[in-house]
Design a protein around this motif. Structure first.
Motif, PDB file in Angstrom:
ATOM      1  N   ILE A  88       8.044  -2.828  -6.577  1.00 37.12           N
ATOM      2  CA  ILE A  88       6.663  -3.040  -6.154  1.00 37.12           C
ATOM      3  C   ILE A  88       6.344  -4.529  -6.112  1.00 37.12           C
ATOM      4  CG2 ILE A  88       4.251  -2.724  -6.869  1.00 37.12           C
ATOM      5  CD1 ILE A  88       5.082   0.067  -7.854  1.00 37.12           C
ATOM      6  N   ASP A  89       6.927  -5.302  -7.027  1.00 35.07           N
ATOM      7  CA  ASP A  89       6.724  -6.750  -6.995  1.00 35.07           C
ATOM      8  C   ASP A  89       7.179  -7.333  -5.660  1.00 35.07           C
ATOM      9  OD1 ASP A  89       5.700  -6.730  -9.555  1.00 35.07           O
ATOM     10  OD2 ASP A  89       7.577  -7.333 -10.518  1.00 35.07           O
ATOM     11  N   CYS A  90       8.302  -6.815  -5.152  1.00 34.61           N
ATOM     12  CA  CYS A  90       8.798  -7.291  -3.852  1.00 34.61           C
ATOM     13  C   CYS A  90       7.846  -6.886  -2.735  1.00 34.61           C
ATOM     14  CB  CYS A  90      10.196  -6.731  -3.599  1.00 34.61           C
ATOM     15  SG  CYS A  90      10.968  -7.314  -2.070  1.00 34.61           S
ATOM     16  N   ALA A  91       7.383  -5.635  -2.779  1.00 38.72           N
ATOM     17  CA  ALA A  91       6.450  -5.165  -1.748  1.00 38.72           C
ATOM     18  C   ALA A  91       5.151  -5.964  -1.785  1.00 38.72           C
ATOM     19  CB  ALA A  91       6.164  -3.677  -1.938  1.00 38.72           C
ATOM     20  N   ASN A  92       4.702  -6.325  -2.993  1.00 42.12           N
ATOM     21  CA  ASN A  92       3.467  -7.113  -3.113  1.00 42.12           C
ATOM     22  C   ASN A  92       3.597  -8.480  -2.457  1.00 42.12           C
ATOM     23  OD1 ASN A  92       2.151  -5.072  -4.493  1.00 42.12           O
ATOM     24  ND2 ASN A  92       2.594  -5.909  -6.527  1.00 42.12           N
ATOM     25  N   SER A  93       4.836  -8.979  -2.384  1.00 44.64           N
ATOM     26  CA  SER A  93       5.064 -10.268  -1.725  1.00 44.64           C
ATOM     27  C   SER A  93       5.457 -10.087  -0.261  1.00 44.64           C
ATOM     28  CB  SER A  93       6.154 -11.049  -2.463  1.00 44.64           C
ATOM     29  OG  SER A  93       7.413 -10.399  -2.351  1.00 44.64           O
ATOM     30  N   SER A  94       5.319  -8.836   0.235  1.00 46.21           N
ATOM     31  CA  SER A  94       5.614  -8.506   1.634  1.00 46.21           C
ATOM     32  C   SER A  94       7.083  -8.737   1.977  1.00 46.21           C
ATOM     33  CB  SER A  94       4.712  -9.296   2.597  1.00 46.21           C
ATOM     34  OG  SER A  94       3.355  -9.009   2.339  1.00 46.21           O
ATOM     35  N   GLY A  95       7.972  -8.520   1.014  1.00 48.11           N
ATOM     36  CA  GLY A  95       9.401  -8.602   1.298  1.00 48.11           C
ATOM     37  C   GLY A  95       9.842  -7.421   2.131  1.00 48.11           C
ATOM     38  N   MET A  96      10.563  -7.690   3.199  1.00 50.21           N
ATOM     39  CA  MET A  96      10.962  -6.624   4.117  1.00 50.21           C
ATOM     40  C   MET A  96      12.181  -5.840   3.620  1.00 50.21           C
ATOM     41  SD  MET A  96       8.778  -6.842   6.685  1.00 50.21           S
ATOM     42  CE  MET A  96       7.553  -7.216   5.409  1.00 50.21           C
ATOM     43  N   ILE A  97      12.971  -6.418   2.715  1.00 45.62           N
ATOM     44  CA  ILE A  97      14.177  -5.778   2.187  1.00 45.62           C
ATOM     45  C   ILE A  97      14.209  -5.990   0.683  1.00 45.62           C
ATOM     46  CG2 ILE A  97      16.705  -5.787   2.186  1.00 45.62           C
ATOM     47  CD1 ILE A  97      16.591  -6.779   5.070  1.00 45.62           C
ATOM     48  N   SER A  98      14.396  -4.930  -0.076  1.00 44.01           N
ATOM     49  CA  SER A  98      14.399  -5.023  -1.531  1.00 44.01           C
ATOM     50  C   SER A  98      15.589  -4.283  -2.119  1.00 44.01           C
ATOM     51  CB  SER A  98      13.109  -4.418  -2.100  1.00 44.01           C
ATOM     52  OG  SER A  98      13.155  -4.352  -3.511  1.00 44.01           O
ATOM     53  N   TYR A  99      16.282  -4.949  -3.047  1.00 42.59           N
ATOM     54  CA  TYR A  99      17.350  -4.337  -3.837  1.00 42.59           C
ATOM     55  C   TYR A  99      16.950  -4.392  -5.307  1.00 42.59           C
ATOM     56  CZ  TYR A  99      20.826  -5.195  -0.069  1.00 42.59           C
ATOM     57  OH  TYR A  99      21.534  -5.230   1.096  1.00 42.59           O
TER      58      TYR A  99
ATOM     59  N   CYS B 146      13.596   4.217   2.468  1.00 47.42           N
ATOM     60  CA  CYS B 146      13.602   4.109   1.008  1.00 47.42           C
ATOM     61  C   CYS B 146      14.661   5.024   0.401  1.00 47.42           C
ATOM     62  CB  CYS B 146      12.229   4.488   0.449  1.00 47.42           C
ATOM     63  SG  CYS B 146      10.877   3.502   1.118  1.00 47.42           S
ATOM     64  N   LEU B 147      15.344   4.529  -0.599  1.00 40.93           N
ATOM     65  CA  LEU B 147      16.392   5.301  -1.269  1.00 40.93           C
ATOM     66  C   LEU B 147      16.415   4.958  -2.743  1.00 40.93           C
ATOM     67  CD1 LEU B 147      20.006   6.020  -0.236  1.00 40.93           C
ATOM     68  CD2 LEU B 147      19.647   4.698  -2.310  1.00 40.93           C
ATOM     69  N   LEU B 148      16.675   5.970  -3.567  1.00 38.14           N
ATOM     70  CA  LEU B 148      16.892   5.743  -4.994  1.00 38.14           C
ATOM     71  C   LEU B 148      17.961   6.700  -5.498  1.00 38.14           C
ATOM     72  CD1 LEU B 148      15.295   8.354  -6.305  1.00 38.14           C
ATOM     73  CD2 LEU B 148      13.312   6.868  -6.086  1.00 38.14           C
TER      74      LEU B 148
ATOM     75  N   ARG C 297       0.813  -1.216   0.000  1.00 38.69           N
ATOM     76  CA  ARG C 297       0.000   0.000   0.000  1.00 38.69           C
ATOM     77  C   ARG C 297       0.844   1.262   0.000  1.00 38.69           C
ATOM     78  NH1 ARG C 297      -1.718   3.676   3.513  1.00 38.69           N
ATOM     79  NH2 ARG C 297      -0.679   2.663   5.268  1.00 38.69           N
ATOM     80  N   ILE C 298       2.003   1.243   0.696  1.00 37.89           N
ATOM     81  CA  ILE C 298       2.746   2.493   0.890  1.00 37.89           C
ATOM     82  C   ILE C 298       3.962   2.653  -0.024  1.00 37.89           C
ATOM     83  CG2 ILE C 298       2.023   2.602   3.303  1.00 37.89           C
ATOM     84  CD1 ILE C 298       4.810   1.726   4.118  1.00 37.89           C
ATOM     85  N   ILE C 299       4.505   1.552  -0.566  1.00 41.41           N
ATOM     86  CA  ILE C 299       5.766   1.649  -1.307  1.00 41.41           C
ATOM     87  C   ILE C 299       5.639   2.451  -2.596  1.00 41.41           C
ATOM     88  CG2 ILE C 299       7.390   0.284  -2.695  1.00 41.41           C
ATOM     89  CD1 ILE C 299       8.097   0.429   0.250  1.00 41.41           C
ATOM     90  N   LYS C 300       4.598   2.209  -3.392  1.00 47.94           N
ATOM     91  CA  LYS C 300       4.479   2.911  -4.672  1.00 47.94           C
ATOM     92  C   LYS C 300       4.374   4.427  -4.500  1.00 47.94           C
ATOM     93  CE  LYS C 300       2.084   3.032  -9.109  1.00 47.94           C
ATOM     94  NZ  LYS C 300       1.049   2.404  -9.974  1.00 47.94           N
ATOM     95  N   PRO C 301       3.512   4.938  -3.607  1.00 48.20           N
ATOM     96  CA  PRO C 301       3.463   6.399  -3.428  1.00 48.20           C
ATOM     97  C   PRO C 301       4.789   7.000  -2.958  1.00 48.20           C
ATOM     98  CG  PRO C 301       1.567   5.357  -2.380  1.00 48.20           C
ATOM     99  CD  PRO C 301       2.465   4.262  -2.823  1.00 48.20           C
TER     100      PRO C 301
ATOM    101  N   ASN D 290       8.859  -0.571 -10.750  1.00 47.49           N
ATOM    102  CA  ASN D 290       7.977  -1.693 -11.093  1.00 47.49           C
ATOM    103  C   ASN D 290       8.486  -2.997 -10.490  1.00 47.49           C
ATOM    104  OD1 ASN D 290       6.355   0.034 -12.614  1.00 47.49           O
ATOM    105  ND2 ASN D 290       7.455  -0.373 -14.517  1.00 47.49           N
ATOM    106  N   LYS D 291       9.802  -3.201 -10.534  1.00 48.90           N
ATOM    107  CA  LYS D 291      10.387  -4.407  -9.942  1.00 48.90           C
ATOM    108  C   LYS D 291      10.298  -4.366  -8.416  1.00 48.90           C
ATOM    109  CE  LYS D 291      11.721  -5.928 -13.981  1.00 48.90           C
ATOM    110  NZ  LYS D 291      11.070  -7.114 -14.612  1.00 48.90           N
TER     111      LYS D 291
END
Length: 288
Positions: free
Chosen positions: A224-235, A199-201, A161-165, A221-222
């Protein structure tokens, strides 16, 4: 979300915080991935290309003491374009220059041991180092890529819910002409009552605003796929940009007082001596 689920998530997050290694304030570089482009061919030890590569890396490590991004091309023979080396590094702008320098030193040593290819890239949590026998500066590239999604924990869709915004706003901030740090932005956001997501970019500063936006949009886009799977850490890292979120507190500095890193012009090319080349080759062979 059911109340019985929240304590499980918070306990798991606490375990991650206690066990996961953070790079902020830590001089140990965190290796992520490397790619040797074997299709471009290989070089041999002590060949003109190898010596040019060692020269390039020697100069880049010197530059990393004072700036977060640098690029150069090296050739001991101005008339020999076949063995000309193009190289660059890009460090995360939220980290100290000391951390940047240590990462570039580790990355250049690492890729020399791993790759005899004419083109290669090595990715760390703190920096990216690339080289090739073709121009690579001011060219937006999205391959090869590294992605990782760690520790999927049911959270009722809260991250999704929060990652994309968050990243949509950060992309706009990073490419804004008013951005403090060119093509870089970071933010933390509440994630449950006692937890935040960081969050950092960042894009390399040599590409255009539109290219930076395109690169980060694909990265989002990639991510968000991690966030959709409730991954706590994404690279997600490609040659021209990176995107990262993490639930570990203080993963990086998001202070509004973070000073901009000065971008100076590269110093004159300084070839290393044949003795230095031989010493480095001796160290390499001894380490095998």
């Amino acid at each position: 979300m059911a109340l019985k689920t929240l304590p499980i998530i918070m306990f798991t997050l606490l375990c991650l915080i206690c066990n996961w290694k953070s790079s902020d304030g830590n001089d140990d570089s965190v290796f992520l991935a490397w790619k040797c482009n074997d299709s471009k061919g290989n070089y041999t030890e002590n060949s003109p290309y190898h010596i040019n590569l060692l020269n390039a890396f020697s100069n880049l490590t010197s530059l990393s003491i004072s700036q977060t991004f640098a690029n150069l091309s090296t050739s001991t023979d101005e008339n020999d374009n076949t063995n000309k080396v193009y190289a660059l590094y890009d460090c995360r702008k939220d980290l100290t220059l000391t951390t940047c320098h240590h990462c570039v030193v580790d990355a250049t040593d690492n890729i020399l041991h791993r790759c005899p290819s004419l083109e290669a890239i090595v990715m760390y949590e703190e920096c990216v180092v690339r080289y090739a026998n073709r121009p690579i500066v001011s060219i937006m590239e999205q391959i090869p890529y590294f992605s990782d999604c760690k520790f999927s924990i049911p959270d009722g869709g809260e991250l999704s819910r929060i990652i994309k915004p968050i990243f949509t706003n950060l992309i706009d901030e990073a490419i804004s002409n008013n951005s403090r740090l060119k093509y870089s932005a970071a933010k933390n956001e509440d994630y449950f009552e006692y937890q935040k997501v960081y969050c950092l970019l960042q894009c390399t500063p040599d590409i255009t605003q539109q290219e930076c936006k395109d690169c980060l949009t694909e990265a989002m886009n990639k991510t968000i796929d991690c966030a959709n799977s409730s991954g706590m850490i994404s690279y997600y890292i490609v040659p021209s940009c990176r995107m990262r979120y993490d639930v570990i507190r203080h993963f990086f500095n998001v202070s509004s007082s973070l000073p901009p890193m000065a971008m100076s012009s590269p110093p004159p090319f300084s070839p290393i001596s044949n003795a230095a080349v031989q010493l480095r080759m001796f160290a390499k062979n001894t380490a095998r």
